[in-house]
Design an enzyme around this catalytic site. Structure first.
Site, PDB file in Angstrom:
ATOM      1  CB  ILE A 135      90.561  18.740 118.860  1.00  0.00           C
ATOM      2  CG1 ILE A 135      91.521  19.677 117.837  1.00  0.00           C
ATOM      3  CG2 ILE A 135      90.046  17.487 117.854  1.00  0.00           C
ATOM      4  CD1 ILE A 135      92.561  18.684 117.467  1.00  0.00           C
ATOM      5  CB  CYS A 136      87.387  16.213 120.849  1.00  0.00           C
ATOM      6  SG  CYS A 136      86.113  14.821 121.426  1.00  0.00           S
ATOM      7  CB  ILE A 137      84.999  16.912 124.923  1.00  0.00           C
ATOM      8  CG1 ILE A 137      84.291  17.523 126.268  1.00  0.00           C
ATOM      9  CG2 ILE A 137      86.470  16.397 125.500  1.00  0.00           C
ATOM     10  CD1 ILE A 137      82.960  17.853 125.762  1.00  0.00           C
TER      11      ILE A 137
END
Length: 217
Positions: A135-137
């Site tokens: 998720i995300c970075i």
């Protein structure tokens, strides 16, 4: 009942795990009838950030496992002691700690390296044919974890996407409420707070990611 490992990277968006992303992940896992086990590497954080000012706090150090225990309400284990055999899947929420503590992407970009325990455990899960969600970075680690040409997304950030491509990954632009699935490698990614402007927006993609990770198994 499926049991999912969740690797945390501390506590707080700027130097650890993004708390909303972690909680949304755990909530959707429970809603889907799955069990989870939080875990984190027992190492010092890269640094400590004052989340009120956004500035690095000098002369202060915190432990990733100890800080991650805040999110897990103490129900957490040392990643070094975790066995992939005990789990059906793995999810790694974002927050800059994923790029600072689980690897050094925040410092070295496309020349980054992985924390050895993160690499060992994640590749053991993946090598057993079990799905992994990032998720995300956190998807910035995708090429190093799963090999060249693995499809992933961090949303629409051109610089990070270019770094992923340099590392051998296959980045796909993606809106906040969608996911990118590499069906062959059973890797699922979503932008979350790389693009989200609210908890609700972050949840829109995270819910889909959790659902797909459980379905792939």
């Amino acid at each position: 009942m499926k049991k999912v490992a969740v690797i945390l990277a501390g506590c707080g968006v700027f130097d650890g795990t993004e708390i909303h992303e972690a909680v949304l992940t755990l909530l959707q896992l429970e809603r889907s009838g799955a069990q989870y086990q939080c875990m984190a590497p027992n190492i010092d954080q890269l640094h400590v950030v004052n989340h009120l000012t956004g500035e690095v706090t000098e002369d202060e150090q915190r432990n990733v496992l100890v800080e991650a225990a805040r999110i897990a309400r103490g129900e957490i284990i040392d990643l070094a002691q975790a066995s992939a055999d005990d789990y059906d899947a793995l999810i790694i929420p974002g927050g800059f700690g994923a790029a600072k503590n689980l690897c050094d992407f925040a410092i070295n970009g496309s020349n980054c390296t992985l924390n050895p325990d993160v690499q060992r455990f994640t590749q053991a899960v993946h090598g057993a044919g079990k799905p992994v969600g990032l998720i995300c970075i956190a998807p910035a680690m995708t090429p190093l974890l799963f090999g060249p040409d693995t499809a992933c997304t961090i949303g629409t950030d051109a610089d990070i996407a270019a770094a992923i491509e340099t590392m051998g990954g296959r980045h796909q632009a993606c809106p906040v409420n969608e996911i990118v699935i590499d069906h062959e490698k059973k890797v699922v990614t979503t932008p979350a707070y790389m693009l989200a402007g609210s908890v609700l927006e972050a949840a829109s993609g995270i819910d889909k990611l959790v659902t797909e990770v459980l379905a792939l198994r």
